[in-house]
Design a protein around this motif. Sequence first.
Motif, PDB file in Angstrom:
ATOM      1  N   ASP A  13      -5.896  -8.876  -5.809  1.00 34.49           N
ATOM      2  CA  ASP A  13      -4.818  -8.566  -4.861  1.00 34.49           C
ATOM      3  C   ASP A  13      -3.916  -7.426  -5.357  1.00 34.49           C
ATOM      4  O   ASP A  13      -2.681  -7.556  -5.379  1.00 34.49           O
ATOM      5  CB  ASP A  13      -3.939  -9.810  -4.615  1.00 34.49           C
ATOM      6  CG  ASP A  13      -4.747 -11.058  -4.291  1.00 34.49           C
ATOM      7  OD1 ASP A  13      -5.753 -10.943  -3.586  1.00 34.49           O
ATOM      8  OD2 ASP A  13      -4.342 -12.152  -4.746  1.00 34.49           O
ATOM      9  N   TYR A  44      -7.344 -21.289  -6.012  1.00 34.75           N
ATOM     10  CA  TYR A  44      -6.574 -20.087  -6.406  1.00 34.75           C
ATOM     11  C   TYR A  44      -5.236 -20.587  -6.957  1.00 34.75           C
ATOM     12  O   TYR A  44      -4.226 -20.613  -6.266  1.00 34.75           O
ATOM     13  CB  TYR A  44      -6.388 -19.160  -5.200  1.00 34.75           C
ATOM     14  CG  TYR A  44      -7.703 -18.614  -4.688  1.00 34.75           C
ATOM     15  CD1 TYR A  44      -8.217 -17.411  -5.162  1.00 34.75           C
ATOM     16  CD2 TYR A  44      -8.448 -19.328  -3.734  1.00 34.75           C
ATOM     17  CE1 TYR A  44      -9.433 -16.924  -4.702  1.00 34.75           C
ATOM     18  CE2 TYR A  44      -9.667 -18.839  -3.275  1.00 34.75           C
ATOM     19  CZ  TYR A  44     -10.155 -17.640  -3.757  1.00 34.75           C
ATOM     20  OH  TYR A  44     -11.363 -17.159  -3.309  1.00 34.75           O
ATOM     21  N   MET A  46      -2.991 -19.785  -9.492  1.00 37.59           N
ATOM     22  CA  MET A  46      -2.428 -18.862 -10.474  1.00 37.59           C
ATOM     23  C   MET A  46      -0.987 -19.252 -10.818  1.00 37.59           C
ATOM     24  O   MET A  46      -0.247 -19.716  -9.953  1.00 37.59           O
ATOM     25  CB  MET A  46      -2.458 -17.433  -9.922  1.00 37.59           C
ATOM     26  CG  MET A  46      -3.872 -16.961  -9.613  1.00 37.59           C
ATOM     27  SD  MET A  46      -4.438 -17.483  -7.993  1.00 37.59           S
ATOM     28  CE  MET A  46      -4.157 -15.993  -7.073  1.00 37.59           C
ATOM     29  N   ALA A  84      -0.781 -13.335  -3.901  1.00 38.60           N
ATOM     30  CA  ALA A  84      -0.687 -11.868  -3.935  1.00 38.60           C
ATOM     31  C   ALA A  84       0.748 -11.338  -3.857  1.00 38.60           C
ATOM     32  O   ALA A  84       1.439 -11.573  -2.872  1.00 38.60           O
ATOM     33  CB  ALA A  84      -1.487 -11.313  -2.767  1.00 38.60           C
ATOM     34  N   ILE A 134       2.240 -16.105   3.312  1.00 42.58           N
ATOM     35  CA  ILE A 134       1.812 -15.462   2.054  1.00 42.58           C
ATOM     36  C   ILE A 134       1.715 -13.944   2.201  1.00 42.58           C
ATOM     37  O   ILE A 134       1.960 -13.378   3.242  1.00 42.58           O
ATOM     38  CB  ILE A 134       0.437 -16.007   1.602  1.00 42.58           C
ATOM     39  CG1 ILE A 134      -0.633 -15.713   2.678  1.00 42.58           C
ATOM     40  CG2 ILE A 134       0.508 -17.496   1.311  1.00 42.58           C
ATOM     41  CD1 ILE A 134      -2.070 -15.885   2.189  1.00 42.58           C
ATOM     42  N   ASP A 135       1.290 -13.329   1.085  1.00 38.74           N
ATOM     43  CA  ASP A 135       0.870 -11.923   1.024  1.00 38.74           C
ATOM     44  C   ASP A 135       1.942 -10.930   1.468  1.00 38.74           C
ATOM     45  O   ASP A 135       1.723 -10.114   2.394  1.00 38.74           O
ATOM     46  CB  ASP A 135      -0.432 -11.713   1.823  1.00 38.74           C
ATOM     47  CG  ASP A 135      -1.639 -12.357   1.148  1.00 38.74           C
ATOM     48  OD1 ASP A 135      -1.452 -12.994   0.089  1.00 38.74           O
ATOM     49  OD2 ASP A 135      -2.755 -12.221   1.663  1.00 38.74           O
ATOM     50  N   ALA A 244      -3.681 -10.395   3.677  1.00 41.46           N
ATOM     51  CA  ALA A 244      -3.712  -9.142   2.893  1.00 41.46           C
ATOM     52  C   ALA A 244      -3.128  -7.947   3.636  1.00 41.46           C
ATOM     53  O   ALA A 244      -3.728  -6.866   3.676  1.00 41.46           O
ATOM     54  CB  ALA A 244      -5.128  -8.845   2.409  1.00 41.46           C
ATOM     55  N   THR A 292     -12.929 -13.411  -1.013  1.00 46.46           N
ATOM     56  CA  THR A 292     -11.730 -12.698  -0.567  1.00 46.46           C
ATOM     57  C   THR A 292     -11.876 -11.188  -0.736  1.00 46.46           C
ATOM     58  O   THR A 292     -12.655 -10.705  -1.558  1.00 46.46           O
ATOM     59  CB  THR A 292     -10.477 -13.133  -1.357  1.00 46.46           C
ATOM     60  OG1 THR A 292     -10.596 -12.665  -2.695  1.00 46.46           O
ATOM     61  CG2 THR A 292     -10.277 -14.644  -1.324  1.00 46.46           C
ATOM     62  N   HIS A 309     -10.301  -5.547  -5.009  1.00 39.76           N
ATOM     63  CA  HIS A 309     -10.890  -6.407  -6.040  1.00 39.76           C
ATOM     64  C   HIS A 309     -12.272  -6.871  -5.599  1.00 39.76           C
ATOM     65  O   HIS A 309     -12.620  -6.786  -4.416  1.00 39.76           O
ATOM     66  CB  HIS A 309      -9.975  -7.608  -6.374  1.00 39.76           C
ATOM     67  CG  HIS A 309      -9.852  -8.630  -5.277  1.00 39.76           C
ATOM     68  ND1 HIS A 309      -8.650  -9.135  -4.832  1.00 39.76           N
ATOM     69  CD2 HIS A 309     -10.783  -9.265  -4.517  1.00 39.76           C
ATOM     70  CE1 HIS A 309      -8.846 -10.022  -3.873  1.00 39.76           C
ATOM     71  NE2 HIS A 309     -10.128 -10.118  -3.662  1.00 39.76           N
TER      72      HIS A 309
HETATM   73  O1  FUB Z   1      -5.136 -14.484  -4.400  1.00 37.53           O
HETATM   74  C1  FUB Z   1      -4.909 -15.554  -3.521  1.00 37.53           C
HETATM   75  C2  FUB Z   1      -5.199 -15.149  -2.110  1.00 37.53           C
HETATM   76  O2  FUB Z   1      -6.537 -14.694  -2.000  1.00 37.53           O
HETATM   77  C3  FUB Z   1      -4.383 -13.983  -1.609  1.00 37.53           C
HETATM   78  O3  FUB Z   1      -3.071 -14.311  -1.325  1.00 37.53           O
HETATM   79  C4  FUB Z   1      -5.215 -13.594  -0.457  1.00 37.53           C
HETATM   80  O4  FUB Z   1      -4.895 -12.366   0.112  1.00 37.53           O
HETATM   81  C5  FUB Z   1      -6.605 -13.621  -1.058  1.00 37.53           C
HETATM   82  O5  FUB Z   1      -6.910 -12.450  -1.754  1.00 37.53           O
END
Ligand code: FUB
Length: 342
Positions: A13, A44, A46, A84, A134-135, A244, A292, A309
């Motif tokens: 991202d 995901y 993180m 992201a 998000i994003d 995104a 993704t 990515h």
């Molecule tokens: O990285 C987590 C999620 O995956 C992002 O927020 C999305 O855009 C996708 O890339």
Amino acid sequence: MVPPLITHLYTADPSAHVFNGKIYVYPSHDRETDIQFNDNGDQYDMNDYHVFSTPSIDPPALVTDHGVALRVEDVPWASKQLWAPDAAERDGVYYLYFPARDKEGIFRIGVARADKPEGPFKADPDYIPGSYSIDPAVLVDDVAVGDDATPAYLYFGGLWGGQLQCYQGTSGRGDGNADSYDASWLGPKEPTGEGAEAMGPRVVRLSPSDMGQLAEPVRTIQILAPETGKPIAADDHDRRFFEAAWMHKRNGLYYFSYSTGDTHYLCYATGTGPYGPFTYRGRMLEPVVGWTTHHSVVEFEGRWYLFHHDSSLSGGVSHLRSVKVKEIFYNAAGDIVSEPEA
Ligand code: FUB
């Protein structure tokens, strides 16, 4: 195949910006997890961000990892999933915008501040009031709005695990209001069926006096099909917005780009103002290795670059991704093309 820009960590991202003559990249920091893969994106998982910089992109050289810039445990309102991010600068302060789940599991967008582009960043005590999903991606524009000479626009939204479909409101596409949250839409769901319009990404101007506040109600962006002039249909998965969001501006034209999610394209649409509507124009990246796809577009020393990515370094593990970069070009009509026009 283009090699990853960063190989000692998994990164995804990438939001790239030019600050102080260097390219800074603000990516997600992917990590291994025992969490079962699902279409809600729980894998995901993180929990921090690193910031990277490079003085040269052709070829990319001397990419510096500036270390941990923000950790989830240092964000008072957040519980997990630092997805992201993006960054912006105003009056010498650097802002990191990032999504995370709050203590109730609802995605919100937060801001953290620093006096250097690489951080470390200090998070505001609460998420941006009125934010959701998000994003985040921020455009600092050069067309004044009243006293605001350099208005900053926050773009955001993402379907399925990104929860945008929980904010449909009365219009079906969403009325932009965080209060319209409907938990019955949680999970890998979205509107579908005859006559249903695609959900729109969101945009809102940030307060010029406090980049952690919204200056106005959130608006829903329309992405129009060029052949009809009408909003793209919900079932048009090759073209509908999924996640995104990114905005860049070239020759006065606003380019809104995004991922189509389950069809794995990066697409773009153009318009004459920051709020849209934007007319669908084409694809800028075909599907990559991994589920993704996510990106940013930046101009550096007169050339344009697509940061994105894929999961090639991890052998195809969708949540272990690596940032890459390639040059992009525009034809005379302003279409994004992969080779310079002859
Ligand atoms: O990285 C987590 C999620 O995956 C992002 O927020 C999305 O855009 C996708 O890339």
